[in-house]
Design a protein around this motif. Sequence first.
Motif, PDB file in Angstrom:
ATOM      1  N   LYS A   1       0.829  -1.208   0.000  1.00  0.00           N
ATOM      2  CA  LYS A   1       0.000   0.000   0.000  1.00  0.00           C
ATOM      3  C   LYS A   1       0.863   1.258   0.000  1.00  0.00           C
ATOM      4  N   GLU A   2       1.894   1.274   0.855  1.00  0.00           N
ATOM      5  CA  GLU A   2       2.787   2.436   0.925  1.00  0.00           C
ATOM      6  C   GLU A   2       3.558   2.609  -0.377  1.00  0.00           C
TER       7      GLU A   2
ATOM      8  N   GLN B   1       1.236   4.142  -2.930  1.00  0.00           N
ATOM      9  CA  GLN B   1       1.026   5.562  -2.635  1.00  0.00           C
ATOM     10  C   GLN B   1       2.230   6.395  -3.060  1.00  0.00           C
ATOM     11  N   GLN B   2       3.436   5.894  -2.795  1.00  0.00           N
ATOM     12  CA  GLN B   2       4.651   6.614  -3.187  1.00  0.00           C
ATOM     13  C   GLN B   2       4.748   6.701  -4.702  1.00  0.00           C
TER      14      GLN B   2
ATOM     15  N   VAL C   1       2.245   6.681  -6.867  1.00  0.00           N
ATOM     16  CA  VAL C   1       1.240   7.642  -7.328  1.00  0.00           C
ATOM     17  C   VAL C   1       1.743   9.067  -7.098  1.00  0.00           C
ATOM     18  N   GLN C   2       2.332   9.308  -5.929  1.00  0.00           N
ATOM     19  CA  GLN C   2       2.859  10.640  -5.592  1.00  0.00           C
ATOM     20  C   GLN C   2       3.931  11.059  -6.607  1.00  0.00           C
TER      21      GLN C   2
END
Length: 94
Positions: A21-22, A25-26, A28-29
């Motif tokens: 998940k992390e 998210q990274q 996508v960022q």
Amino acid sequence: MTLLTIAEKKGMEQGIQKGLKEGIQQGVQKGIQQGLRKAIQTAIEIKFGEEAVELFAREIEKIESVELLEKALEEAKLAATIRDLEEKLKFLLT
């Protein structure tokens, strides 16, 4: 062969899920950052020509924050001259 308890297996599964998940998210960022940088670069090159390449490399390429990149894009759209944009970016980045 090492046997794992049910609690250890559950903990490992949760750790893997959290890591995935992390990581997503990274990713996508980073994608958002790259997209904003490209939008800024295109806008200022169209608007100000070759002078914009140096400004992009010197100032905009270093910005990591998505919020600041969004503000920089807005400033790029509104700036009348490249000097005006430089001044607004300096203010934004301090």
